[in-house]
Design an enzyme around this catalytic site. Structure first.
Site, PDB file in Angstrom:
ATOM      1  N   CYS A 168       0.831  -1.207   0.000  1.00 22.06           N
ATOM      2  CA  CYS A 168       0.000   0.000   0.000  1.00 22.06           C
ATOM      3  C   CYS A 168       0.869   1.263   0.000  1.00 22.06           C
ATOM      4  O   CYS A 168       1.548   1.555   0.983  1.00 22.06           O
ATOM      5  CB  CYS A 168      -0.917  -0.037   1.221  1.00 22.06           C
ATOM      6  SG  CYS A 168      -1.791   1.495   1.551  1.00 22.06           S
ATOM      7  N   CYS A 173      -0.043   3.742   2.697  1.00 23.08           N
ATOM      8  CA  CYS A 173       0.427   3.276   4.010  1.00 23.08           C
ATOM      9  C   CYS A 173       1.908   3.624   4.174  1.00 23.08           C
ATOM     10  O   CYS A 173       2.329   4.095   5.236  1.00 23.08           O
ATOM     11  CB  CYS A 173       0.223   1.774   4.143  1.00 23.08           C
ATOM     12  SG  CYS A 173      -1.504   1.251   3.972  1.00 23.08           S
TER      13      CYS A 173
END
Length: 105
Positions: free
Chosen positions: A28, A31
């Site tokens: 991600c 993230c």
């Protein structure tokens, strides 16, 4: 940041204490963008334990908690959900801090 080793350990954190569950995944990009800022955020809120939950390792938990976008945050106190910042958008440190301040009340 605590990283649970298994579902039982994760369940114990859900049941007990004031916790911020940070749902994330290695792949991600959003993230990866926020992770370097998490230690400062964590230090600003010592009343919470921060638990990093890899969405891919705990898909059943993510589905049960309706975590369909990451990074996402869910705050609990002794098993009761206090608030959530769950969407598919990139989060800034400021957004996360504002969210935690509101949840803290």
């Amino acid at each position: 940041m605590i990283i649970p080793k298994n579902i039982e350990e994760l369940a114990n954190y859900v049941k007990k204490g004031k916790n911020v569950f940070f749902f994330t995944a290695d792949w991600c990009g959003d993230c990866s963008f926020i992770k370097p800022q998490m230690p400062e955020t964590e230090a600003a809120f010592p009343q919470f334990q921060f638990i990093q939950v890899d969405r891919d390792d705990y898909l059943d938990v993510a589905a049960e908690w309706n975590i369909f976008g990451i990074p996402s945050f869910v705050v609990t106190n002794d098993g009761e959900e206090l608030g959530r910042l769950v969407n598919k958008n990139r989060k800034t440190k400021e957004e996360i801090v504002d969210f935690l301040e509101k949840v803290e009340g």
